[in-house]
Design a protein around this motif. Structure first.
Motif: not given
Length: 276
Positions: A40-53, A83-89
């Motif tokens: 039932g997800a309408s958005i898939v969020d893909v991340g390549g870097v762990k948020a924490g240290p 969705s891409v989970d990133t802070w890099r342009a």
């Protein structure tokens, strides 16, 4: 009122705090994408870097992790927002070319060019609040005179900038960003006063799933935080939160449906008891 959206988390990292790398492999990541869409997800969020240290991950390595997944999901699930989970342009621009339609900037514009990329390509953008924290750092003795006021000021300012850069207004979310630059008391205050954030008029995205503030509130380890997560989800959904970033998609969808049915905004799916 539409049912709140569910954003399914897919971590292409070997060191995620929650799944410990179970979807780091490309096959496992794609299987996870298929599962969250089916649930039932309408958005898939893909991340390549762990948020924490953790270990350093270069921009090129981050791109190598997320791009194959984004391309495959775009082909397999054309009706789903990626969705891409990133802070890099730089990573975001490549992800958009691969099929991403939303940038989940969990570090609140740390790279000032990131929102400009979203505007240039007219994709969605998530405006977060970190209180100025640097990416991949944990909060330490953080203080706010009023955490809700700080969240509203930071996220709405970024939302307005996103629109001025070209991001379609309807594709902007604001995210209080629990645990990022905040302690457990801040996280509870944000939930207690979530109606003030919803009242800004910007669609609110909440990433509550198995967060530390839930673990500390219930004194539960990561693998035992689902009941606390779902309680916080029901509370927030009843107050108008528009989307939830989650690990457990099926359970979240049920909570959202039940909350909406209680509110009278959505009908039950299968009503036969006492009617036949």
């Amino acid at each position: 009122m539409p049912l709140a959206q569910v954003m399914g988390i897919v971590n292409r990292t070997p060191d995620s705090f929650y799944d410990r790398g179970v979807t780091f492999g490309i096959d496992e990541a794609l299987q996870r994408c298929d599962e969250v869409v089916e649930q039932g997800a309408s958005i898939v969020d893909v991340g390549g870097v762990k948020a924490g240290p953790g270990s350093e991950v270069s921009a090129s390595e981050e791109a190598d992790r997320v791009l194959p997944v984004i391309r495959a999901v775009a082909e397999r699930h054309p009706g789903v927002t990626i969705s891409v989970d990133t802070w890099r342009a730089s990573v975001a621009e490549e992800a958009i070319a691969a099929g991403a339609g939303l940038i989940n900037d969990t570090w609140a514009g740390y790279d000032p060019e990131l929102v400009e990329v979203a505007g240039q390509f007219r994709v969605g953008y998530v405006c977060s609040h970190t209180g100025g924290a640097v990416p991949r750092t944990r909060p330490h003795r953080v203080h706010y005179d009023d955490v809700v006021a700080s969240v509203i000021a930071e996220t709405t300012t970024l939302a307005e900038r996103a629109v001025s850069c070209g991001v379609p207004e309807a594709r902007v979310f604001i995210d209080p960003t629990h645990d990022f630059g905040k302690n457990t008391f801040h996280g509870l205050e944000l939930l207690r006063r979530i109606d003030e954030i919803v009242a800004t008029g910007w669609p609110v995205l909440m990433a509550l799933s198995n967060k530390d503030f839930i673990g500390e509130t219930t004194d539960r380890p990561v693998g035992e935080r689902l009941p606390g997560t779902l309680a916080a989800t029901a509370w927030s959904a009843a107050r108008g939160v528009a989307a939830f970033r989650v690990h457990e998609v099926r359970e979240t969808v049920d909570v959202l449906r039940m909350t909406a049915a209680i509110a009278g905004t959505h009908a039950p799916l299968n009503t036969v008891r006492g009617l036949a």
